[in-house]
Design a protein around this motif. Structure first.
Motif, short mmCIF file in Angstrom:
data_model
loop_
_atom_site.label_atom_id
_atom_site.label_comp_id
_atom_site.label_asym_id
_atom_site.label_seq_id
_atom_site.Cartn_x
_atom_site.Cartn_y
_atom_site.Cartn_z
N ARG A 88 -16.36 -8.56 -6.28
CA ARG A 88 -15.58 -7.70 -6.52
C ARG A 88 -14.35 -7.48 -5.55
O ARG A 88 -14.79 -7.11 -4.53
CB ARG A 88 -16.18 -6.49 -7.06
N GLU A 89 -13.22 -7.27 -6.15
CA GLU A 89 -12.03 -7.34 -4.98
C GLU A 89 -11.08 -6.45 -5.55
O GLU A 89 -10.01 -6.80 -5.93
CB GLU A 89 -11.38 -8.54 -4.39
N ASP A 90 -11.31 -4.98 -5.66
CA ASP A 90 -10.57 -4.08 -6.29
C ASP A 90 -9.14 -3.96 -5.26
O ASP A 90 -8.13 -3.44 -5.61
CB ASP A 90 -11.18 -2.66 -6.44
N VAL A 91 -9.55 -3.90 -4.10
CA VAL A 91 -8.38 -3.89 -3.15
C VAL A 91 -8.23 -5.33 -2.52
O VAL A 91 -9.13 -5.49 -1.98
CB VAL A 91 -8.55 -2.83 -2.00
N GLN A 95 -13.69 -7.30 0.02
CA GLN A 95 -14.61 -7.94 -1.10
C GLN A 95 -16.21 -7.31 -1.05
O GLN A 95 -16.65 -7.07 0.15
CB GLN A 95 -14.70 -9.49 -0.87
#
Length: 211
Positions: A88-91, A95
């Protein structure tokens, strides 16, 4: 005497505020207990801590090597010891990764989670595991690229603290700390070396195809 003070804003709702306050107080006690345990281990820390690195020389561009290491979500099917990877790499550049891997001796599947901070311009990926294997109390590391005129040297560095109470349970009664250190180093080094070798193949084979 050690004290820990926290300041935080609480919701207006009284009931919710009381719950949050109780959770914050419990967190303070938990953190103080962790520090107390670490202080009790002080004389044993040299035996529990290990730091080591593996490196490989690659005759290819650093950008291709970094791209391989960055795209950890694609490692299943590319890196043999990685069975599953969730990313998951919201920013961008941060990661949250969960891995199932079988690099440990005996092929036993080990599940871990980590936060990775990726710095493409510096050629660095640093990480800290938030869920470790049973034998490891803490594990952080870094992939770093050292380019030169003819290619790049890639370094995989590890800092590990063993979980002493798990040594006998995982490796068998009577296993000493020195044996546990050798076991963990061989296991993590095997995984790093395999990944570095595949990054080398990826970069060098791509360059050959482009020539």
């Amino acid at each position: 005497m050690l004290g820990l003070r926290q300041e935080c804003g609480l919701p207006v709702a009284a009931a919710d505020g009381a719950r949050r306050e109780a959770e914050a107080e419990a967190d303070v006690h938990r953190r103080l207990a962790q520090v107390r345990r670490a202080a009790g281990w002080w004389e044993r820390l040299d035996g529990l801590l290990l730091s080591f690195e593996d490196r490989v020389r690659i005759e290819g561009p650093a950008e291709l090597v970094y791209d391989f290491l960055y795209r950890i979500g694609e490692w299943p099917g590319r890196v043999p010891h990685v069975e599953r990877a969730g990313v998951r790499e919201d920013v961008p550049g941060i990661q949250v990764v969960s891995l199932d891997s079988c690099a440990a001796p005996g092929g036993r599947t080990v599940s871990t989670r980590a936060v990775r901070l990726c710095f493409p311009h510096a050629g660095r990926i640093v990480y800290k595991e938030t869920l470790t294997s049973e034998l490891i109390a803490a594990h952080s590391g870094e992939w770093s690229l050292l380019p030169d005129a003819f290619g790049v040297t890639v370094v995989a560095a590890h800092q590990v603290m063993l979980r002493q109470e798990a040594v006998g349970r995982v490796l068998g009664a009577g296993t000493g700390l020195l044996e546990a250190r050798d076991h963990v180093r061989a296991w993590l080094s095997r995984a790093s070396t395999e990944t570095l070798g595949l990054a080398k193949w990826h970069a060098e084979s791509t360059v050959r195809r482009l020539r």
